[in-house]
Motif scaffolding. Structure first.
Motif, PDB file in Angstrom:
ATOM      1  N   ASN A 156      72.085  27.191  22.816  1.00 31.45           N
ATOM      2  CA  ASN A 156      70.748  27.782  22.938  1.00 31.45           C
ATOM      3  C   ASN A 156      69.800  27.136  21.934  1.00 31.45           C
ATOM      4  O   ASN A 156      69.103  27.830  21.185  1.00 31.45           O
ATOM      5  CB  ASN A 156      70.818  29.300  22.710  1.00 31.45           C
ATOM      6  CG  ASN A 156      71.644  30.013  23.755  1.00 31.45           C
ATOM      7  OD1 ASN A 156      71.209  30.197  24.885  1.00 31.45           O
ATOM      8  ND2 ASN A 156      72.850  30.417  23.384  1.00 31.45           N
ATOM      9  N   LEU A 157      69.781  25.830  21.927  1.00 26.07           N
ATOM     10  CA  LEU A 157      69.027  25.090  20.916  1.00 26.07           C
ATOM     11  C   LEU A 157      67.537  25.418  20.965  1.00 26.07           C
ATOM     12  O   LEU A 157      66.900  25.615  19.915  1.00 26.07           O
ATOM     13  CB  LEU A 157      69.242  23.589  21.113  1.00 26.07           C
ATOM     14  CG  LEU A 157      68.734  22.680  19.985  1.00 26.07           C
ATOM     15  CD1 LEU A 157      69.362  23.065  18.659  1.00 26.07           C
ATOM     16  CD2 LEU A 157      69.042  21.223  20.319  1.00 26.07           C
ATOM     17  N   ASP A 158      66.977  25.498  22.152  1.00 26.58           N
ATOM     18  CA  ASP A 158      65.531  25.781  22.272  1.00 26.58           C
ATOM     19  C   ASP A 158      65.190  27.155  21.706  1.00 26.58           C
ATOM     20  O   ASP A 158      64.156  27.326  21.050  1.00 26.58           O
ATOM     21  CB  ASP A 158      65.097  25.700  23.734  1.00 26.58           C
ATOM     22  CG  ASP A 158      65.085  24.268  24.252  1.00 26.58           C
ATOM     23  OD1 ASP A 158      65.043  23.339  23.419  1.00 26.58           O
ATOM     24  OD2 ASP A 158      65.125  24.078  25.484  1.00 26.58           O
ATOM     25  N   ARG A 159      66.074  28.116  21.945  1.00 29.08           N
ATOM     26  CA  ARG A 159      65.828  29.468  21.442  1.00 29.08           C
ATOM     27  C   ARG A 159      65.805  29.487  19.913  1.00 29.08           C
ATOM     28  O   ARG A 159      64.933  30.110  19.294  1.00 29.08           O
ATOM     29  CB  ARG A 159      66.911  30.421  21.967  1.00 29.08           C
ATOM     30  CG  ARG A 159      66.710  31.874  21.551  1.00 29.08           C
ATOM     31  CD  ARG A 159      67.903  32.720  21.973  1.00 29.08           C
ATOM     32  NE  ARG A 159      68.201  32.588  23.393  1.00 29.08           N
ATOM     33  CZ  ARG A 159      69.290  33.091  23.967  1.00 29.08           C
ATOM     34  NH1 ARG A 159      70.194  33.727  23.233  1.00 29.08           N
ATOM     35  NH2 ARG A 159      69.492  32.946  25.262  1.00 29.08           N
ATOM     36  N   HIS A 160      66.767  28.784  19.295  1.00 24.75           N
ATOM     37  CA  HIS A 160      66.822  28.765  17.830  1.00 24.75           C
ATOM     38  C   HIS A 160      65.662  27.956  17.242  1.00 24.75           C
ATOM     39  O   HIS A 160      65.118  28.316  16.191  1.00 24.75           O
ATOM     40  CB  HIS A 160      68.162  28.187  17.368  1.00 24.75           C
ATOM     41  CG  HIS A 160      69.337  29.050  17.723  1.00 24.75           C
ATOM     42  ND1 HIS A 160      69.517  30.315  17.197  1.00 24.75           N
ATOM     43  CD2 HIS A 160      70.378  28.842  18.567  1.00 24.75           C
ATOM     44  CE1 HIS A 160      70.624  30.838  17.694  1.00 24.75           C
ATOM     45  NE2 HIS A 160      71.157  29.972  18.533  1.00 24.75           N
TER      46      HIS A 160
END
Length: 404
Positions: free
Chosen positions: A259-263
């Motif tokens: 969930n790279l975009d979320r972080h």
């Protein structure tokens, strides 16, 4: 050299974090003549740099009081049982009316049991709560021996024995398999401490159902690949020096990558809140990541056995799961009520993986089984946040109360 490389990098970055923290303590509006706006951005950047780290020590549960009825009751966290690879913690309250005793089985998957702080805090309103507080494997001396999947089951049984007859068990995520196996074994043995109810939340009872990215990765690689690529030896500076482990920093890296975009968005918001002086909003994000970036290591045997027995072979779902040479039969569970909970947007443990427990517990009468699908939550929303408190917890509470 995997762990040593990580440790060397962290040692090199530590002085930079320290310098940023020192400079931040001096910074303020108009710092170094930068002006209020630019100075605030510079101070925020310094704080972001000072926070660039992982921690390897369990954070505090920080539960001082809980609302019981119409009053706030002090909570004391006591060690009820202390074993080499984990403690049984008791959240003790001074109240007049006894409450149902619940053992919360925390996952051993790279984070500390404090990840379930919200779960525990909610349960404490109506229950006498215990939790499994797993040790960081890098802090357990090699002389303490090994710790695998069956040892995990031993610990659950030991903890239930210590709590005594008439308790309930609630497992979150990965340990749903071990919790179900422990209850099955105790049922087969007609153990007096067999729990009255068993709540399984977002766990891989049958990971073959609607496999997620996590499931697919686990089965795509051989055990030899995992042993060669992700197992490392603990550096000598730690109490568990020489122990072979699956490092928590690798597990965290995998979770963040999913969930790279979320972080990335969360940290961008944190920077903006810090720049604008929005302390309360920034604190919420910092609190979450203080917990999320606190990691623990798993023993090699537990990690490899989990990949092999739970994901590669799905032994519990196929009826091939054994414990100390004995076949584990969930069909022996006849008196422990079963509640399964799944999140409709869970990208770690998908729909059907936890509810598979109902077919395995084939002799349980219908009124002792219940499944709850929370359609609008992801994995963490099953056991934390507003949906857990307002919609899922009442179902859990009612199941426990019905068996008292």
């Amino acid at each position: 050299m995997l762990y040593q490389t990580y440790q060397m990098q962290d040692d090199l970055i530590a002085p930079i974090r320290s310098l940023a923290n020192t400079m931040r303590s001096l910074a303020g509006p108009g710092f170094w003549g930068l002006g209020d706006c630019l100075g605030a951005r510079f101070a925020a950047a310094l704080e972001m740099i000072s926070r660039y780290q992982l921690t390897h020590i369990r954070p505090d549960f920080a539960i001082a009081t809980v609302r019981v009825g119409n009053r706030d009751v002090p909570v004391r966290i006591e060690t009820a049982l202390d074993l080499p690879f984990g403690k049984l913690l008791h959240f003790s309250k001074d109240i007049d009316t006894p409450q149902p005793r619940v053992l919360v089985v925390a996952p051993l998957s790279g984070h500390f049991a404090t990840l379930l702080r919200g779960t525990v805090e909610t349960l404490l309103r109506d229950h006498d709560v215990y939790i499994t507080d797993w040790a960081n494997a890098r802090d357990v001396p090699v002389e303490a021996g090994s710790f695998g999947v069956e040892d995990y089951i031993d610990y659950i049984v030991r903890f239930l024995e210590h709590i005594g007859p008439g308790a309930h068990i609630l497992a979150v995520c990965q340990p749903c398999v071990q919790a179900l196996a422990a209850v099955a074994i105790m049922s087969q043995d007609k153990h007096p401490a067999t729990p009255l109810s068993m709540t399984l939340m977002a766990g891989p009872i049958d990971p073959r159902e609607s496999p997620t990215e996590v499931n697919e990765f686990a089965v795509a690689k051989s055990l030899a690949w995992f042993q060669r690529s992700v197992i490392a030896r603990v550096p000598a500076r730690y109490a568990g020096g020489g122990r072979r482990v699956y490092p928590g920093f690798l597990q965290l890296t995998a979770f963040v990558a999913m969930n790279l975009d979320r972080h990335r968005t969360a940290h961008k918001k944190l920077f903006e809140h810090l720049t604008k002086g929005e302390t309360a909003e920034a604190e919420k994000i910092k609190t979450f990541y203080d917990e999320y970036f606190a990691v623990l290591d798993l023993t090699e045997e537990f990690y490899i056995e989990t990949i092999d027995r739970i994901f590669h072979k799905a032994e519990l779902a196929t009826g091939d799961f054994t414990y100390r040479g004995r076949k584990v039969d969930p069909g022996a569970i006849r008196h422990t009520a079963l509640l399964t909970v799944e999140g409709g947007r869970d990208d770690i443990c998908a729909l059907g993986q936890t509810s598979a427990a109902h077919d395995l517990c084939r002799t349980l009468r219908p009124h002792l089984k219940r499944h709850h699908l929370q359609a609008n939550v992801g994995h963490y929303g099953v056991f934390s946040g507003k949906r857990w408190e307002r919609e899922i917890y009442p179902v859990v509470r009612n199941m426990i109360l019905a068996m008292e």
